[in-house]
Every structure is written in C-alpha cells, then in structure tokens.
Design a protein around this motif. Structure first.
Motif, short mmCIF file in Angstrom:
data_model
loop_
_atom_site.label_atom_id
_atom_site.label_comp_id
_atom_site.label_asym_id
_atom_site.label_seq_id
_atom_site.Cartn_x
_atom_site.Cartn_y
_atom_site.Cartn_z
N ASP A 160 -24.36 24.55 24.55
CA ASP A 160 -25.13 24.51 23.32
C ASP A 160 -25.59 25.91 22.92
O ASP A 160 -26.23 26.61 23.70
N LEU A 161 -25.25 26.30 21.72
CA LEU A 161 -25.59 27.65 21.24
C LEU A 161 -27.09 27.85 21.11
O LEU A 161 -27.60 28.96 21.29
N GLY A 162 -27.82 26.79 20.79
CA GLY A 162 -29.26 26.90 20.68
C GLY A 162 -29.90 27.26 22.01
O GLY A 162 -30.82 28.10 22.08
N VAL A 163 -29.43 26.63 23.07
CA VAL A 163 -29.94 26.94 24.41
C VAL A 163 -29.61 28.38 24.78
O VAL A 163 -30.45 29.11 25.32
N MET A 164 -28.38 28.81 24.48
CA MET A 164 -27.99 30.19 24.75
C MET A 164 -28.87 31.18 23.97
O MET A 164 -29.33 32.18 24.53
N ALA A 165 -29.09 30.88 22.70
CA ALA A 165 -29.85 31.79 21.84
C ALA A 165 -31.26 32.00 22.36
O ALA A 165 -31.81 33.12 22.29
N ASN A 166 -31.86 30.96 22.89
CA ASN A 166 -33.24 31.07 23.38
C ASN A 166 -33.37 31.99 24.59
O ASN A 166 -34.47 32.41 24.93
N THR A 167 -32.26 32.33 25.23
CA THR A 167 -32.31 33.23 26.39
C THR A 167 -32.29 34.70 25.98
O THR A 167 -32.61 35.57 26.79
N VAL A 168 -31.93 34.98 24.72
CA VAL A 168 -31.79 36.39 24.30
C VAL A 168 -32.57 36.74 23.04
O VAL A 168 -32.74 37.92 22.72
N LEU A 177 -27.16 25.98 12.85
CA LEU A 177 -26.08 26.95 12.72
C LEU A 177 -26.45 28.02 11.69
O LEU A 177 -26.17 29.21 11.88
N GLU A 178 -27.13 27.59 10.61
CA GLU A 178 -27.56 28.54 9.58
C GLU A 178 -28.51 29.58 10.17
O GLU A 178 -28.38 30.79 9.89
N LYS A 179 -29.48 29.14 10.96
CA LYS A 179 -30.45 30.06 11.54
C LYS A 179 -29.80 31.02 12.54
O LYS A 179 -30.15 32.19 12.61
N LEU A 180 -28.85 30.52 13.30
CA LEU A 180 -28.15 31.37 14.27
C LEU A 180 -27.35 32.46 13.58
O LEU A 180 -27.40 33.63 13.98
N VAL A 181 -26.60 32.08 12.54
CA VAL A 181 -25.80 33.05 11.81
C VAL A 181 -26.69 34.10 11.15
O VAL A 181 -26.39 35.30 11.16
N LEU A 182 -27.81 33.67 10.62
CA LEU A 182 -28.73 34.60 9.97
C LEU A 182 -29.36 35.54 10.98
O LEU A 182 -29.46 36.75 10.75
N HIS A 183 -29.79 35.00 12.12
CA HIS A 183 -30.48 35.82 13.11
C HIS A 183 -29.56 36.84 13.78
O HIS A 183 -29.91 38.02 13.90
N PHE A 184 -28.38 36.40 14.20
CA PHE A 184 -27.52 37.28 14.98
C PHE A 184 -26.56 38.11 14.12
O PHE A 184 -26.19 39.22 14.52
N PHE A 185 -26.18 37.61 12.97
CA PHE A 185 -25.21 38.33 12.13
C PHE A 185 -25.81 38.82 10.82
O PHE A 185 -25.15 39.55 10.08
N GLU A 186 -27.05 38.40 10.54
CA GLU A 186 -27.70 38.73 9.26
C GLU A 186 -26.80 38.34 8.09
O GLU A 186 -26.60 39.09 7.13
#
Length: 248
Positions: A160-168, A177-186
């Motif tokens: 799960d990408l959400g679990v991964m994201a919370n570690t970094v 998915l929208e929040k992940l793309v915005l946070h890591f790729f702007e």
C-alpha cells in the motif's frame, strides 16, 4: 507568578524564526499547488483487451516475466467499476497492470464470468507485488466479484502506497492517489468525474477511459519507485550517522 514565561519574539533566536517563516511559506506553497500544479501525463503504451483469450494471453506474458525475474516483480495495480447512486457499486470491470513505466495493460473483464487462470496466478505469484493506494481493498473487491483464487495470498502480495508514504513524509495521514502525486511530484492527477463515474462495464472503452485507467496504474508504480528510493536514502543516512557515532 509562574517561573516559566513565554518567550517574546525578540527572544527567539533568528535562525529559529527564519526556519518558522520558511516552514509557513512551504505550507502556503503546497496549498497553492492544489490549483496550480501541472497535471501528470501518461507517456507510455496502452495494451487494451476485452475478450477472455486476449486477456489471458497478455497475463501469460506478465506471468512469464514473473517466473523469470530473480527479484520481486513490482506491478502498478488498480481496478475500475461502474457506480450508481441508485444501485451502488457494480461489478469489477477493468483491471489495470503496469509492469514498468512504459506500458500498461488495461484488461476489461466485465464480459467474463471468471478471471483467466494466468491472471489469478499472477496475482498470487510469490515474486509479484501489487502496489497502489488501498490496493488490498481492490484485490478483495476483485475476489468478491470473481471468486476462485487465493485472496489471502493475493492480499499478502499487496504494497500500500499510503503506508509507504507515512514512513518518509515526515507526518502521517490517510492518503489518496491525488494527495500522493501532489506531495511527492508536485503535480495533479486528473480525476474527471465524467470519466471516473462512466460506464466501465461497457465495451469498448473510450480513449479517455483507457488513458484514465492506465494513468492510475502508471502513477502507482512511479510513486512506488520514488518512495522506495526515499526509504533507501533514509536507511543510508541512518547507517552513516551510526558509523559517525561509533567513530566518536
């Protein structure tokens, strides 16, 4: 009077004040990105199949790669299904699989009563890992609609990408998915309601539907590689710090 008093602004060190200003500016910049960031685009090839035989053949190709790889075979993974406010969620209709950033298999399974054996074997393969946002729920949904494969094994293969994201990320939250793309790729990822709520069970899919579907799997795989690299960098930094402490 309390012996502990709040520091006045003049008593706060300049470096600390500067850091606070920079942090606030960064928060404001991130908020602005929600409306101004460019949209992420799908740059690769889409292999779209609708009949049972072609879906099975494409999955057999992926299964062959899984059998030959020495490392884990990471797949960007997502599914689509129709939704109606009157009838609720429909049957899982499209399975998207990205084995790399250059190609995505868009498999429209809506006309089938069962999934091809090559697909179910792929989902449960020891070397396969399925990555996406809330990907375990997608696999469970697929199993509810198409029973006949080891759902527990397939769920165990999910990352799960959400679990991964919370570690970094430096903070924890429930990610989309929208929040992940915005946070890591702007960048933003299109979630056009007209496409998202479209008739995913009806073949053939439009070009807009195919691109929408492929983009989700592509973005999931791209995020996995990015976050995994950040995790590896964290480990390297920690190892370096431990070595320096040992020397001192």
């Amino acid at each position: 009077m309390s012996m502990t008093r709040m520091r006045t602004r003049s008593q706060v060190p300049l470096t600390e004040r500067n850091e606070d200003v920079i942090a606030k500016q960064e928060v404001q910049r991130k908020k602005a990105l929600v409306d101004t960031a460019p949209f992420i685009k799908y740059p690769g090839k889409i292999v779209y199949s609708t009949d049972f035989t072609s879906i099975a053949e494409n999955c057999a190709k992926l299964l062959d790669k899984a059998n030959k790889t020495e490392d884990l075979f990471i797949l960007g993974f997502d599914i689509e299904w129709p939704f109606s406010f009157q009838t609720g969620s429909g049957k899982a209709s499209v399975v998207q699989i990205s084995p790399n950033l250059d190609i995505c298999y868009v498999l429209q399974v809506s006309s089938s009563n069962k999934l091809p054996k090559a697909l179910t074997e792929l989902l449960c393969h020891d070397k396969v890992r399925l990555t996406g946002i809330c990907v375990k729920n997608d696999v469970r949904k697929l199993h509810r609609d198409f029973p006949g494969f080891d759902v527990d094994k397939a769920v165990d293969n999910c990352i799960d990408l959400g679990v991964m994201a919370n570690t970094v990320a430096g903070f924890t939250q429930r990610w989309s998915l929208e929040k992940l793309v915005l946070h890591f790729f702007e960048m933003r990822i299109s979630k056009d309601k007209a496409v998202r709520m479209s008739k995913w069970h009806v073949a053939p899919l439009s070009e807009a539907q195919q691109v929408y579907a492929a983009l989700d799997a592509y973005a999931s795989l791209k995020l996995y590689h990015h976050i995994k690299q950040e995790q590896d960098n964290q480990v390297d930094d920690e190892d370096q710090e431990n070595q320096e402490m040992d020397i001192n």
